[in-house]
Design a protein around this motif. Structure first.
Motif, PDB file in Angstrom:
ATOM      1  N   GLU A  97       0.825  -1.200   0.000  1.00  0.00           N
ATOM      2  CA  GLU A  97       0.000   0.000   0.000  1.00  0.00           C
ATOM      3  C   GLU A  97       0.868   1.263   0.000  1.00  0.00           C
ATOM      4  O   GLU A  97       0.354   2.365  -0.183  1.00  0.00           O
ATOM      5  CB  GLU A  97      -0.919   0.018   1.226  1.00  0.00           C
ATOM      6  CG  GLU A  97      -2.002  -1.049   1.194  1.00  0.00           C
ATOM      7  CD  GLU A  97      -3.109  -0.731   0.198  1.00  0.00           C
ATOM      8  OE1 GLU A  97      -3.225   0.440  -0.209  1.00  0.00           O
ATOM      9  OE2 GLU A  97      -3.844  -1.669  -0.174  1.00  0.00           O
ATOM     10  N   LEU A 145      -5.178   4.361   6.105  1.00  0.00           N
ATOM     11  CA  LEU A 145      -4.923   4.593   4.677  1.00  0.00           C
ATOM     12  C   LEU A 145      -5.516   5.941   4.308  1.00  0.00           C
ATOM     13  O   LEU A 145      -6.679   6.044   3.934  1.00  0.00           O
ATOM     14  CB  LEU A 145      -5.555   3.489   3.835  1.00  0.00           C
ATOM     15  CG  LEU A 145      -4.981   2.099   4.036  1.00  0.00           C
ATOM     16  CD1 LEU A 145      -5.702   1.108   3.161  1.00  0.00           C
ATOM     17  CD2 LEU A 145      -3.505   2.096   3.741  1.00  0.00           C
ATOM     18  N   GLU A 148      -7.403   6.586   1.044  1.00  0.00           N
ATOM     19  CA  GLU A 148      -8.551   5.773   0.651  1.00  0.00           C
ATOM     20  C   GLU A 148      -9.805   6.223   1.389  1.00  0.00           C
ATOM     21  O   GLU A 148      -9.798   6.357   2.622  1.00  0.00           O
ATOM     22  CB  GLU A 148      -8.280   4.294   0.942  1.00  0.00           C
ATOM     23  CG  GLU A 148      -9.233   3.398   0.160  1.00  0.00           C
ATOM     24  CD  GLU A 148      -9.055   1.944   0.527  1.00  0.00           C
ATOM     25  OE1 GLU A 148     -10.068   1.279   0.786  1.00  0.00           O
ATOM     26  OE2 GLU A 148      -7.886   1.495   0.571  1.00  0.00           O
ATOM     27  N   PRO A 233      -8.036  -0.940   7.025  1.00  0.00           N
ATOM     28  CA  PRO A 233      -7.128  -1.849   6.321  1.00  0.00           C
ATOM     29  C   PRO A 233      -7.223  -3.257   6.917  1.00  0.00           C
ATOM     30  O   PRO A 233      -7.406  -3.411   8.130  1.00  0.00           O
ATOM     31  CB  PRO A 233      -5.752  -1.240   6.583  1.00  0.00           C
ATOM     32  CG  PRO A 233      -5.988   0.135   7.051  1.00  0.00           C
ATOM     33  CD  PRO A 233      -7.356   0.195   7.617  1.00  0.00           C
ATOM     34  N   ARG A 344      -4.707 -10.816  -4.358  1.00  0.00           N
ATOM     35  CA  ARG A 344      -4.654  -9.482  -4.929  1.00  0.00           C
ATOM     36  C   ARG A 344      -5.668  -9.404  -6.052  1.00  0.00           C
ATOM     37  O   ARG A 344      -5.740 -10.278  -6.913  1.00  0.00           O
ATOM     38  CB  ARG A 344      -3.262  -9.208  -5.515  1.00  0.00           C
ATOM     39  CG  ARG A 344      -2.188  -9.041  -4.495  1.00  0.00           C
ATOM     40  CD  ARG A 344      -2.276  -7.716  -3.786  1.00  0.00           C
ATOM     41  NE  ARG A 344      -1.768  -6.615  -4.598  1.00  0.00           N
ATOM     42  CZ  ARG A 344      -2.039  -5.346  -4.328  1.00  0.00           C
ATOM     43  NH1 ARG A 344      -2.807  -5.035  -3.316  1.00  0.00           N
ATOM     44  NH2 ARG A 344      -1.546  -4.388  -5.090  1.00  0.00           N
ATOM     45  N   ASN A 347      -5.473  -3.532  -8.065  1.00  0.00           N
ATOM     46  CA  ASN A 347      -4.651  -2.822  -7.095  1.00  0.00           C
ATOM     47  C   ASN A 347      -5.113  -3.059  -5.664  1.00  0.00           C
ATOM     48  O   ASN A 347      -4.506  -2.583  -4.734  1.00  0.00           O
ATOM     49  CB  ASN A 347      -4.695  -1.320  -7.383  1.00  0.00           C
ATOM     50  CG  ASN A 347      -3.777  -0.987  -8.528  1.00  0.00           C
ATOM     51  OD1 ASN A 347      -2.758  -1.656  -8.716  1.00  0.00           O
ATOM     52  ND2 ASN A 347      -4.157   0.013  -9.299  1.00  0.00           N
ATOM     53  N   GLY A 348      -6.240  -3.757  -5.546  1.00  0.00           N
ATOM     54  CA  GLY A 348      -6.785  -3.958  -4.203  1.00  0.00           C
ATOM     55  C   GLY A 348      -6.546  -5.375  -3.719  1.00  0.00           C
ATOM     56  O   GLY A 348      -5.643  -6.068  -4.175  1.00  0.00           O
ATOM     57  N   TRP A 349      -7.371  -5.754  -2.767  1.00  0.00           N
ATOM     58  CA  TRP A 349      -7.220  -7.067  -2.153  1.00  0.00           C
ATOM     59  C   TRP A 349      -8.482  -7.889  -2.382  1.00  0.00           C
ATOM     60  O   TRP A 349      -9.546  -7.345  -2.602  1.00  0.00           O
ATOM     61  CB  TRP A 349      -6.959  -6.903  -0.655  1.00  0.00           C
ATOM     62  CG  TRP A 349      -5.748  -6.086  -0.394  1.00  0.00           C
ATOM     63  CD1 TRP A 349      -5.694  -4.730  -0.346  1.00  0.00           C
ATOM     64  CD2 TRP A 349      -4.428  -6.554  -0.217  1.00  0.00           C
ATOM     65  NE1 TRP A 349      -4.404  -4.322  -0.123  1.00  0.00           N
ATOM     66  CE2 TRP A 349      -3.594  -5.430  -0.034  1.00  0.00           C
ATOM     67  CE3 TRP A 349      -3.840  -7.822  -0.180  1.00  0.00           C
ATOM     68  CZ2 TRP A 349      -2.232  -5.533   0.170  1.00  0.00           C
ATOM     69  CZ3 TRP A 349      -2.477  -7.924   0.034  1.00  0.00           C
ATOM     70  CH2 TRP A 349      -1.690  -6.787   0.202  1.00  0.00           C
TER      71      TRP A 349
END
Lengths: 473, 521
Positions: A97, A145, A148, A233, A344, A347-349
């Motif tokens: 991140e 974050l 975000e 997060p 993944r 770009n995120g999870w």
């Protein structure tokens, strides 16, 4: 004050962590390689865990505001282990991140210190202070974050609602102080006997309970949980769902068992009803969730409900069950939230249940581990979750709360439905290309360790059950 | 006699774990190695379980091969295993059917072999464990362990509607078993409070007389756990889905063993521990059993799906087991226990029979098949034997189970026996009609013209079942002998009047039956 040194020795573990925190602050500007803080926090948690075993027991520390007994040591142990696991999960997350800052570890350790003091506080003032140390650190972590939106929302929401609940908490304290003119739990317990039928006393415990229900995410004070857990997060969510919850249960038990045993019949009834609604609501709401984080958030609400069964029914089995439950709960929840860090998506999870589709074809061992975590969450033997539920339901049967026990077992059977949607996704569906499976050795280590502990708690529970039993208040 | 001193039950229960460990560390591409390992491990486990027969002494009352180690001393949980005649038969059935279901998956399972065989072996551990545990918590642990591999077997290797069937199976049985857990906890605390000894030891509870009101509620809790598993009407709705969608091995074990876990629970725990409540519940249990017998048979008649037909026939057959059990006469109970074994043999075989044509044609619709006997003579012969075994033709095993059940029931109330007998007639109707539709006649569907007959491996998997079917049908004496003592003990506890009073119809069916034991006392 000759015995101040003895007092300090009794909190050596907390003192050591506080010292490390000061080192963090001083050395941060001078160090380029921030990764050293990662190792430093793991190391210092290990040291403070060891120090726990060396601390002398003492009942009247610092003018009777802190107490080092088995109960507090048990919770301190849980809290340290959970922070340790969370830090193992965090490293890679922070790197990816790109928010690699010292503050993260600083706040986790600070919250840990707060939680450790929570476990041993026996005075309203220390309870409040340690609670705030933990709470304020976790507001920061939830909103960590900063770029975000979801994380910002989670941080703000958690902060506003959290401070409100703290206000109510203190408001309740003021009533108690007004009635008993004392802040020490033992003298409150003596004085409150004269006010067992006073409406002010009822009001006071209602306020205090509300704040604690907020912290452990019990219905009707649970609203913040899904949003905060989803927005924070992933490693922070794992952290919030484990340590702070256990520590909040510690002060919950401490306050009500040490300060308000005289009006037990009143608060037990409230807790029984809250327990029923909490587990039922959590389970029903979890069924329809698509996001793993939200599903686990509702599931953690349900788990708070099960734990409250033990609180409502009380007795030896009840408190024993709560301690054992929290012990296994920490491992299952941290590892369940940690699973997100394997996947993944762009770009995120991989935060949705569907993102786990076909994971068994990529890693059979991890998938088998996930099944064990899920079994433990449902309460299927041979896992720690089963022994925990067994103790909790035992207490309900033993103390005559049969209706609560029936509601509890039916709820835990129902919970199978949503937990095993994850198992279904992993084993029975086809993997999609856009999800990348990226195992990280440290995350894997944390998960494997948790799974092994869960199995150990289920197959050879005797030593851990003994540990929990000697630690009850 | 060194072997007799080994912890044989632990070995039989956990031997499959060796196979699991080997398979876990095997490359999943080595399919032949995986198949052979699983087959050998389960075959060896069957052979080990035969050692139990060698060293089992049917003349001893009580449990044999007892192993008792303290597990969680602070709350009185023991690692406590032991078997009597009833559990011995079920353990043998489990090891045999586990081996056969591993064997019958050789051709049918083509993907994710490694996981498949690991789950089958895990399932075997759980199933054997259920039948040998005498500590309630240990029993519960194995009881639940069974659910997980079966869930995945149905969900991964099942057909069309597998996800729905898998979770339905899991949820249904879990709901029952958690209520059973509460019953167990209630027994534990009441037994502890009244005797001062807190223990989950089922044998100790069998000799303790609980208050009838306690018994009532605990019976109800156990009822949900066991009746859902049996399954008794109206809890049977998970069964047709799970059995139909499961892969062949899964169906064989579901029908052959998992259903027996429910009836075993009743006979092992409900009857001897809760005798007063059991007597009180007789009308309800008999009513539900008779409904299951007739309803299951009627629904079977209506099925278009071959496998679903066999599944519903299980509802009917398990109704017989429950009827015999709650008639509570020695003869009926003997028939009931033997019927458990028989149902495992014949329905297990019938599911394998469906599996064989399913592997070839990938359809289960009865209308897709006609005149198979022409191209598959050996297959049709095997099917015929197993069909007659399932119907209850004298000379085959089914008869030796159903007949004592009806006789024993008749001794209590002739109306019950008469109603149940209609189930046998209906059973003959749906099985014969099925046979006629799929086996006889001429082949009209070109896809059936080139159907292969059984190969040697497929034939071999039926051989033990056919031998057993004839053996039990012609010479059941050793089986009755093995279960004689435990059944006498159960009847003595749950229904002592029947042993004292001269029977209304003093029928003497079996030379070494319980009747003899009664008179010799």
């Amino acid at each position: 004050m000759p015995n101040i040194l003895n007092d300090l020795a009794s909190i050596s573990s907390e003192l050591f962590l506080s010292f490390v925190l000061i080192v963090f602050l001083i050395s941060d500007p001078f160090l380029k390689r921030k990764k050293i803080f990662y190792f430093l926090s793991l190391f210092s948690l290990t040291v403070s865990f060891v120090l726990l075993f060396l601390q002398p027991h003492s009942d009247f520390l610092f003018f009777n505001t802190l107490k080092v007994d088995n109960f507090s040591l048990f919770f301190k142990g849980i809290v340290i282990v959970s922070s340790f696991l969370v830090i193992l999960l965090s490293e890679r997350f922070l790197e990816i991140e790109g928010v690699y800052l010292t503050e993260y570890y600083f706040f986790i350790l600070l919250a840990t210190v707060g939680m450790m003091f929570m476990a041993s506080s026996v005075d309203l003032i220390t309870i409040f202070l340690s609670y705030e140390i933990m709470a304020i650190s976790s507001y920061f972590l939830a909103g960590y974050l900063k770029k975000e939106q979801r994380s910002n929302e989670a941080g703000i929401k958690y902060f506003i609602l959290g401070t409100l609940s703290t206000g109510i908490f203190v408001f309740g304290f003021s009533f108690v102080f007004g009635l008993t003119s004392s802040t020490s739990l033992s003298s409150i317990a003596e004085n409150i006997r004269n006010f067992t039928s006073s409406p002010i006393a009822i009001l006071a415990i209602l306020f205090i309970m509300s704040a604690l229900f907020f912290k452990i995410a019990a219905v009707p004070f649970h609203m913040w949980t899904p949003d905060v857990y989803e927005g924070a997060p992933a490693p922070v969510t794992a952290f919030l769902s484990a340590g702070p919850k256990a520590a909040s249960f510690a002060i919950f038990l401490r306050l009500f068992l040490e300060a308000f045993p005289a009006i037990e019949n009143k608060w037990k009834l409230i807790i029984a009803w809250v327990s029923f609604f909490t587990m039922t609501y959590g389970n029903i709401a979890a069924i329809t969730q698509k996001s793993l984080k939200r599903m686990l958030a509702y599931s953690s609400i349900a788990h708070a409900g099960y734990i409250l069964i033990g609180f409502a029914s009380g007795g030896e089995f009840g408190y024993w069950g709560i301690l054992f439950y929290l012990l296994s709960y920490v491992f299952m929840n941290i590892s369940a939230f940690g699973l997100i860090l394997f996947l993944r998506k762009g770009n995120g999870w991989g935060e949705d249940i569907d993102d786990f589709n076909g994971l068994a074809k990529r890693s059979l061992i991890l998938s088998a581990g996930i099944v064990i975590i899920l079994m433990s969450l449902v309460g299927i033997p041979p896992t720690g979750g089963f022994i925990a539920k067994y103790l909790i339901f035992s207490s309900a049967i033993k103390e005559g709360y049969v209706a609560l026990a029936v509601a509890g077992v039916l709820n835990s059977a129902l919970s199978l439905f949503y937990y095993f949607r994850l198992g279904q996704a992993i084993f029975m569906k086809e993997p999609s290309e856009e999800i990348k499976y990226e195992p990280d050795p440290l995350v894997s280590m944390a998960i494997v360790f948790s799974v092994l502990i869960l199995l150990l708690l289920g197959i050879l529970p005797a030593p851990f059950m003994h540990l929990a039993r000697i630690s009850i208040l | 006699m060194e072997i007799a001193r080994l912890p044989l039950l632990t070995i039989v229960t956990f031997f499959p774990a060796i196979g699991i460990l080997i398979l876990l560390f095997t490359n999943k591409e080595k399919t032949n190695f995986i198949k052979w390992t699983a087959n050998i491990v389960s075959a060896v486990n069957f052979l080990i379980s035969l050692l139990l027969v060698v060293y089992f002494d049917p003349s001893i009352e009580g449990f044999q091969f007892v192993e008792k180690v303290s597990w969680v001393p602070s709350v009185g949980i023991n690692y406590f295993m032991g078997i009597d005649g009833i559990s011995l038969l079920l353990v043998l059935l489990t090891t045999l059917l586990s081996f056969l279901s591993v064997l019958c998956s050789w051709g049918g399972i083509t993907e994710r072999l490694k996981e498949f065989y690991i789950l089958l072996l895990l399932l075997e551990i759980g199933m054997i464990g259920v039948f040998v545990s005498l500590d309630f918590i240990l029993f519960y642990v194995f009881w639940e362990i069974v659910l997980v591999p079966m869930y995945f077997l149905i969900g991964i290797w099942g057909t069309y509607n597998k996800l729905y069937a898998a979770i339905k199976f899991f949820l249904y049985t879990l709901f029952g078993s958690v209520l059973m857990l509460l019953g167990i906890l209630a027994l534990y605390f009441i037994h502890g409070a009244e005797t001062g000894e807190y223990t989950f030891d089922a044998v100790k509870m069998m000799s303790y007389n609980f208050d009838p009101r306690v018994q009532f509620w605990v019976f109800l809790a156990f009822f949900f756990g066991f009746a859902i598993k049996v399954p008794m009407f109206p809890f049977h709705t998970w069964l047709p889905d799970a059995h139909t969608e499961a892969p062949t091995a899964g169906s064989v074990l579901l029908a052959g063993i998992l259903l027996k876990m429910g009836t075993y629970g009743f006979i092992r725990f409900s009857l001897p521990i809760l005798p007063d409540a059991s007597r009180k519940f007789v009308p309800l249990m008999v009513l539900l059993s008779i409904i299951a017998i007739i309803y299951g048979a009627l629904v079977s008649l209506m099925q278009k799906d071959w496998k679903r037909l066999v599944a519903y026939s299980s509802v009917s057959h398990m109704g017989f087991v429950m009827l015999g059990m709650f008639a509570m006469t020695p003869v009926a109970l003997q028939g009931s226990v033997l019927q458990m074994i028989n149902h495992g043999i014949s329905t297990g075989a019938l599911f394998m029979i469906v599996g064989i044509v399913y592997d070839r044609r990938h359809t289960r619709l009865i209308s897709e098949y006609e005149g198979l006997a022409k191209v598959m003579p050996l297959y049709s012969a095997v099917f015929a034997i197993m069909m007659f075994s399932s119907i209850g033709l004298p000379g085959l095993n089914g008869f030796m189970g159903e007949f004592p059940i009806l006789v024993g029931t008749f001794q209590v109330r002739w109306e019950w026996a008469a109603l149940a007998a209609t189930g046998i007639i209906l059973g003959a109707a749906y099985m014969l009609w099925l046979y006629q539709r799929v086996m006889l006649g001429t082949i009209k569907n070109p896809a059936n013209e080139k159907m292969q007959d059984l190969n040697w491996r497929e034939f071999f998997q039926f051989v033990p079942l056919i031998i057993l079917a004839f053996w039990i049908g012609i010479y059941p004496k050793p089986y009755f002998k093995i279960m004689e003592k435990p059944i006498y003990k159960i009847v003595e506890r749950v229904n002592p009047e029947v042993l004292k009073a001269p029977a209304k119809f003093p029928l003497k069916i079996f030379p070494s039956g319980v009747e003899d034991a009664k008179h010799s006392k």
